[in-house]
Write an enzyme that holds these catalytic residues in place. Sequence first.
Site: not given
Length: 417
Positions: A125, A132, A198, A200, A232, A236, A256, A362
């Site tokens: 990854d 980001h 995430e 991606e 992914d 956190r 994932t 975010e």
Amino acid sequence: MPLMKSWVASANDPETHFPLNNLPYGVFSNNGHDARCGVAIGNQVLDMAALETAELIRLSNAPVFDLPYWNDLMELGPETWQALRERLHEFLREDAPERAQVAPHLVPMADVTLHMPLVVSEYTDFYAGRHHATNVGTMFRGAENALPPNWLHLPIGYNGRASTVVVSGTEIRRPLGQIKAPEAENPSFGACERLDIELEMGAIVGVSTQMGQPVTVAQADQMIFGYVLLNDWSARDIQAWEYQPLGPFQAKAFATSISPWIVTKAALEPFRTTTPERERELLPYLKEPGPMLFDIDLAVLIEPQGAAPEVIARTNYNQMYYSAAQQLTHHASSGCAMNTGDLLGSGTISGPEKDQRGSLLELSWGGKEPITLQDGQTRSFIEDGDTMILTGHAQGNGYKVGFGTCSGKVVPAPSFP
């Protein structure tokens, strides 16, 4: 390029993700039969194993489609990949001479179960989206130190876990781990409380290299078999405690998700675009000989338990600072051997605006600015029962080259043994 017309009527719908221009590769099962290779066309799946058995197609001395993965086809190389695509166009185009022989081997997509489309050899990854990286760095280190010193010079990455790459629709169990609250003297062990996604893209390596063999960016581009949507999943709070000094570990290793359809690089060729202007000149080995990104519209949706799904972010793959070909070149530059079936995650794809951010970290700015959903619920991070959905497509002239969806429902953490 205009829409390529097919005798499969649903493939000519301008809203389908799977017109004749696309022809993505997946693995499906139905009616109790074993999982095998299939190609999406409109709302149908073309049974490649059946075509092979009927001797309508033969690409190798050994069967390559009566298998629950596309790895054997990948190993045959780019010339064979192109020959297959040309043969599929012959089968499915509007004036196909073999329509009568091919038609019995179509299966309604509504009647199939989709599986992992490949055996993932290894998973890496990256952290290659500038918006980001800037957002996350600003949150944790301040705007003046948002990007680490190496970020503008190389695509940062880490080795993930192929063992927990799963296909869309697989439930995601909330992970357990060590967490240290800012005010606590010692860490505790328990369920993640700041679960995130995430957004991606995943690039699939189709051609292997030998240990000690570097590749150019142009060669790397030719090695890529296709692309999938990739989520992914990220814990956190676990990540914040564990990541120094070596980076993500358990916070990323638990899951994932990828979409079930591999969109080939050939299908994306009309949508090539350039990476953003460089703030620092890249070293020669990373310079691109031409456009290496693709113009792919992307969206993140959330579906709380019992509620309708709604879009919470939109962005585009063209926001990446480093292309998949550059990432692959850097990966192999040390002499690291690359394998057929390797999966490279792009890194979170975010745009410059708040509604273009590809993670809840975010979107909620670390939980300080919760987002409000249409029914009045708020979210800083993902709750149990939430289904997170990624979708994306490249927009052509009257058609879409799409990826379908990549989804996962979050279920409660397990009890520790």
